[in-house]
Motif scaffolding. Sequence first.
Motif: not given
Lengths: 423, 138
Positions: B16, A263-264, A205, A198, A201-203, B112, B20, B116, B23, B109, A330
């Motif tokens: 996204d 990605k970031r 990206v 979970q 991917p969420m934190f 994302q 990125a 989901m 940023e 956050l 986080k």
Amino acid sequence: MNTIPPLHVPLRFFLTAPWLGLLAGLLVAVAGDEALASRWTPDLLAVTHLLTLGFMATVMLGALFQILPVLSGELVPGGAWLPTLVHLCLLAGTLLLVAGFASQSYWLFNLALPVLLLAFAAFLLALARLLLRRVAGGDALFCIRLAAACLLLTLLLGLWRGAAFAGLPVPAANLGELHPSWGLGGWVLLLVMGVSYQVIPMFHVTPSFPTPLARTLPLLVLAALLLASLAPGAIGQALALHLLSLVALVYGAYALWLLSQRKRRLPDITARFWRLSLGSLIAAALCLPLLYWGAAEALPGELPRRLPVLLGVLLLPGFAVSVIMGMLQKIVPFLSYLHLQRRCIGDVDQLKTLPHMGTIIPPRLTRWQFRLHGLALAALLLAVATGKGSAGAGLALALDFAFLGYTLGRAALLYRTTLRGLA
Amino acid sequence: MKNISDRMQGHHRLCDEQYASAEAAVAEQDWETASTGWKAFAAELRRHIDDLEEGRLFPALEAAGGPAPPLLVMRSEHEQMRALLAQMDQALAARDSDEFLGLGETLMLLTQQHNMKEESILYPMMDQLLGDQTALLD
């Protein structure tokens, strides 16, 4: 929307957990080098349970109190007293158990075990409905449910062993290896796996874990543990051990690859905590077959006897604690911000005065946490491998947890003063 | 013809990537690039939540008998995102990179976990109930 529990529910668990970790560090520091020589020394058993019940289980229960109502859309039954009861019982039970180990006063288990049982039973009975409901959670929840089942089994095996320690008349059985196997292989590995499906991917990206892999890995873990528990022969045991190592390797390597697809491009310390954690898991997974094939015997001095303790350091402070520390950096600011923001929806001027995530836990504190944790982990591994320097390693671990306690406490204080300012 | 899920998920990924880039430029204090990148991202995100979702898909889902509570949650999270976008507009104008990145972490956050929920529950529901209405997105 209003199934989001008040912030003090998860926060009280997150705020106390680091101080139990600090106790673990102090205990390592004063117990002397011999305490780290075998995983069965009473002092090391006390340290292990401070880390597993005191730190890991405490954070886990706090997080579940937060996430289950949100996922299922239902409030936790029992209102505010349930988290209070679970929290206090877990704290008291862990301290009694650890005092019993550390002072070898096993009669204390007569108090510790019922209190711990009450903590987990109250939690499970109240939340069973929420845990078992068909909620959308996909691969993560699939894996987390298996982890919860493994935790239940670990607890029952622990109760059984504890009762025997306390001198109660329970049927004798050689369960020595089963409690740590289901605890580390089942609960810890599956929980981190499920959570990572979970949050990576969420934190960060990144792409998601593909479902076939995400479902097969936990089932193979379960198969390996069942094989280890039920197959009496040497072949079964060997198969189980190699299967478990293989799954851990595949999972660790795949998760590392996913993290490399971020990605970031900004440096992210939580991602670094994940890499440290997964690296520790991979090292442990390579260590385990080595232990089996007797390659360890070729190592010099005391090292072969110490390898199981080294494995424990890699799995607990290395694999599990790293990832929890990284995520708390986080989760606590994010939850604080969300709760504050909900207080001033529609009031743009007030919104601008809120502290954002970067103020609630500044990145420089997270960077220091990472350095301190890396230092503590390295010092522990060195102390176990060489049989020297446990005092320094223990102090490093204590400092690591104290800093976490400070950072989270500071965040909670900022949340409270901001909230007062809004009222 | 791609279904609603595929198209909306694709749009999430595009946002996204745009974020990125913006940023990264802010972190390097390259304010020209940051400003262009940020404007592109913010416009795309606003188009996604204001126009595509709240303007077209959500009303269509409601009309097709979809459940109201998830949409209520999604709309309120959109509200939170709009507030963050407005704050980040100002942080960028003031060239305050710490402020921008701290808010950006929060926005990422929020987005994302929101995406989901949409991708696992809402969009599949739209594929079922609005399957023949992909023209909604054109």
